[in-house]
Motif scaffolding. Structure first.
Motif, PDB file in Angstrom:
ATOM      1  N   ILE A   1       0.841  -1.204   0.000  1.00 47.56           N
ATOM      2  CA  ILE A   1       0.000   0.000   0.000  1.00 47.56           C
ATOM      3  C   ILE A   1       0.871   1.246   0.000  1.00 47.56           C
ATOM      4  O   ILE A   1       0.618   2.195  -0.745  1.00 47.56           O
ATOM      5  CB  ILE A   1      -0.964   0.011   1.216  1.00 47.56           C
ATOM      6  CG1 ILE A   1      -1.895  -1.215   1.185  1.00 47.56           C
ATOM      7  CG2 ILE A   1      -1.763   1.310   1.267  1.00 47.56           C
ATOM      8  CD1 ILE A   1      -2.740  -1.348  -0.054  1.00 47.56           C
ATOM      9  N   SER A   2       1.904   1.247   0.805  1.00 50.92           N
ATOM     10  CA  SER A   2       2.829   2.378   0.845  1.00 50.92           C
ATOM     11  C   SER A   2       3.463   2.607  -0.523  1.00 50.92           C
ATOM     12  O   SER A   2       3.551   3.753  -0.990  1.00 50.92           O
ATOM     13  CB  SER A   2       3.909   2.122   1.897  1.00 50.92           C
ATOM     14  OG  SER A   2       4.846   3.175   1.907  1.00 50.92           O
ATOM     15  N   ALA A   3       3.908   1.542  -1.178  1.00 52.86           N
ATOM     16  CA  ALA A   3       4.528   1.666  -2.496  1.00 52.86           C
ATOM     17  C   ALA A   3       3.536   2.195  -3.528  1.00 52.86           C
ATOM     18  O   ALA A   3       3.897   3.013  -4.380  1.00 52.86           O
ATOM     19  CB  ALA A   3       5.092   0.316  -2.932  1.00 52.86           C
ATOM     20  N   ILE A   4       2.281   1.741  -3.457  1.00 50.43           N
ATOM     21  CA  ILE A   4       1.251   2.240  -4.373  1.00 50.43           C
ATOM     22  C   ILE A   4       1.071   3.741  -4.176  1.00 50.43           C
ATOM     23  O   ILE A   4       1.009   4.508  -5.142  1.00 50.43           O
ATOM     24  CB  ILE A   4      -0.083   1.491  -4.161  1.00 50.43           C
ATOM     25  CG1 ILE A   4       0.047   0.035  -4.610  1.00 50.43           C
ATOM     26  CG2 ILE A   4      -1.231   2.192  -4.902  1.00 50.43           C
ATOM     27  CD1 ILE A   4      -1.120  -0.851  -4.186  1.00 50.43           C
ATOM     28  N   GLU A   5       0.998   4.179  -2.930  1.00 48.05           N
ATOM     29  CA  GLU A   5       0.806   5.605  -2.634  1.00 48.05           C
ATOM     30  C   GLU A   5       1.963   6.456  -3.150  1.00 48.05           C
ATOM     31  O   GLU A   5       1.768   7.613  -3.507  1.00 48.05           O
ATOM     32  CB  GLU A   5       0.663   5.813  -1.124  1.00 48.05           C
ATOM     33  CG  GLU A   5      -0.638   5.285  -0.572  1.00 48.05           C
ATOM     34  CD  GLU A   5      -0.744   5.440   0.940  1.00 48.05           C
ATOM     35  OE1 GLU A   5       0.275   5.758   1.594  1.00 48.05           O
ATOM     36  OE2 GLU A   5      -1.847   5.226   1.465  1.00 48.05           O
ATOM     37  N   ARG A   6       3.158   5.879  -3.195  1.00 50.01           N
ATOM     38  CA  ARG A   6       4.341   6.613  -3.660  1.00 50.01           C
ATOM     39  C   ARG A   6       4.632   6.393  -5.142  1.00 50.01           C
ATOM     40  O   ARG A   6       5.672   6.824  -5.641  1.00 50.01           O
ATOM     41  CB  ARG A   6       5.568   6.199  -2.834  1.00 50.01           C
ATOM     42  CG  ARG A   6       5.473   6.635  -1.380  1.00 50.01           C
ATOM     43  CD  ARG A   6       6.688   6.219  -0.552  1.00 50.01           C
ATOM     44  NE  ARG A   6       6.664   4.770  -0.307  1.00 50.01           N
ATOM     45  CZ  ARG A   6       7.603   3.907  -0.721  1.00 50.01           C
ATOM     46  NH1 ARG A   6       8.651   4.323  -1.376  1.00 50.01           N
ATOM     47  NH2 ARG A   6       7.493   2.618  -0.477  1.00 50.01           N
ATOM     48  N   ASN A   7       3.691   5.740  -5.839  1.00 47.06           N
ATOM     49  CA  ASN A   7       3.867   5.433  -7.262  1.00 47.06           C
ATOM     50  C   ASN A   7       5.114   4.607  -7.529  1.00 47.06           C
ATOM     51  O   ASN A   7       5.786   4.779  -8.545  1.00 47.06           O
ATOM     52  CB  ASN A   7       3.871   6.709  -8.107  1.00 47.06           C
ATOM     53  CG  ASN A   7       2.535   7.392  -8.120  1.00 47.06           C
ATOM     54  OD1 ASN A   7       1.505   6.740  -8.159  1.00 47.06           O
ATOM     55  ND2 ASN A   7       2.548   8.704  -8.052  1.00 47.06           N
ATOM     56  N   LYS A   8       5.423   3.694  -6.625  1.00 44.57           N
ATOM     57  CA  LYS A   8       6.588   2.823  -6.762  1.00 44.57           C
ATOM     58  C   LYS A   8       6.164   1.378  -6.999  1.00 44.57           C
ATOM     59  O   LYS A   8       6.957   0.463  -6.835  1.00 44.57           O
ATOM     60  CB  LYS A   8       7.452   2.882  -5.490  1.00 44.57           C
ATOM     61  CG  LYS A   8       7.964   4.251  -5.143  1.00 44.57           C
ATOM     62  CD  LYS A   8       9.004   4.690  -6.126  1.00 44.57           C
ATOM     63  CE  LYS A   8       9.574   6.038  -5.720  1.00 44.57           C
ATOM     64  NZ  LYS A   8      10.462   6.586  -6.712  1.00 44.57           N
ATOM     65  N   TYR A   9       4.914   1.174  -7.386  1.00 43.83           N
ATOM     66  CA  TYR A   9       4.372  -0.173  -7.549  1.00 43.83           C
ATOM     67  C   TYR A   9       3.457  -0.175  -8.760  1.00 43.83           C
ATOM     68  O   TYR A   9       2.584   0.673  -8.884  1.00 43.83           O
ATOM     69  CB  TYR A   9       3.574  -0.556  -6.296  1.00 43.83           C
ATOM     70  CG  TYR A   9       3.077  -1.979  -6.279  1.00 43.83           C
ATOM     71  CD1 TYR A   9       3.856  -2.992  -5.754  1.00 43.83           C
ATOM     72  CD2 TYR A   9       1.821  -2.307  -6.772  1.00 43.83           C
ATOM     73  CE1 TYR A   9       3.392  -4.317  -5.726  1.00 43.83           C
ATOM     74  CE2 TYR A   9       1.354  -3.614  -6.748  1.00 43.83           C
ATOM     75  CZ  TYR A   9       2.151  -4.613  -6.224  1.00 43.83           C
ATOM     76  OH  TYR A   9       1.699  -5.907  -6.191  1.00 43.83           O
TER      77      TYR A   9
END
Length: 51
Positions: free
Chosen positions: A19-27
């Motif tokens: 979820i954190s990676a999605i929020e940071r556009n890293k996923y």
């Protein structure tokens, strides 16, 4: 809605780190996960990608 990353992760059956990676556009979302997110937030899938 006042969910934590952990709350959302549990609903989607992914990790909090995902979820954190999605929020940071890293996923890069799979279509399956994108549809699950749209369903959880009761929105169109387009909004998941444009959001």
């Amino acid at each position: 809605m006042s969910w934590t990353q952990q709350d959302l992760a549990e609903k989607l059956k992914v990790t909090r780190q995902t979820i954190s990676a999605i929020e940071r556009n890293k996923y890069s979302l799979s279509l399956k996960l994108a549809f699950q997110i749209a369903n959880v937030f009761n929105t169109k899938i387009e909004n998941v990608f444009l959001g």
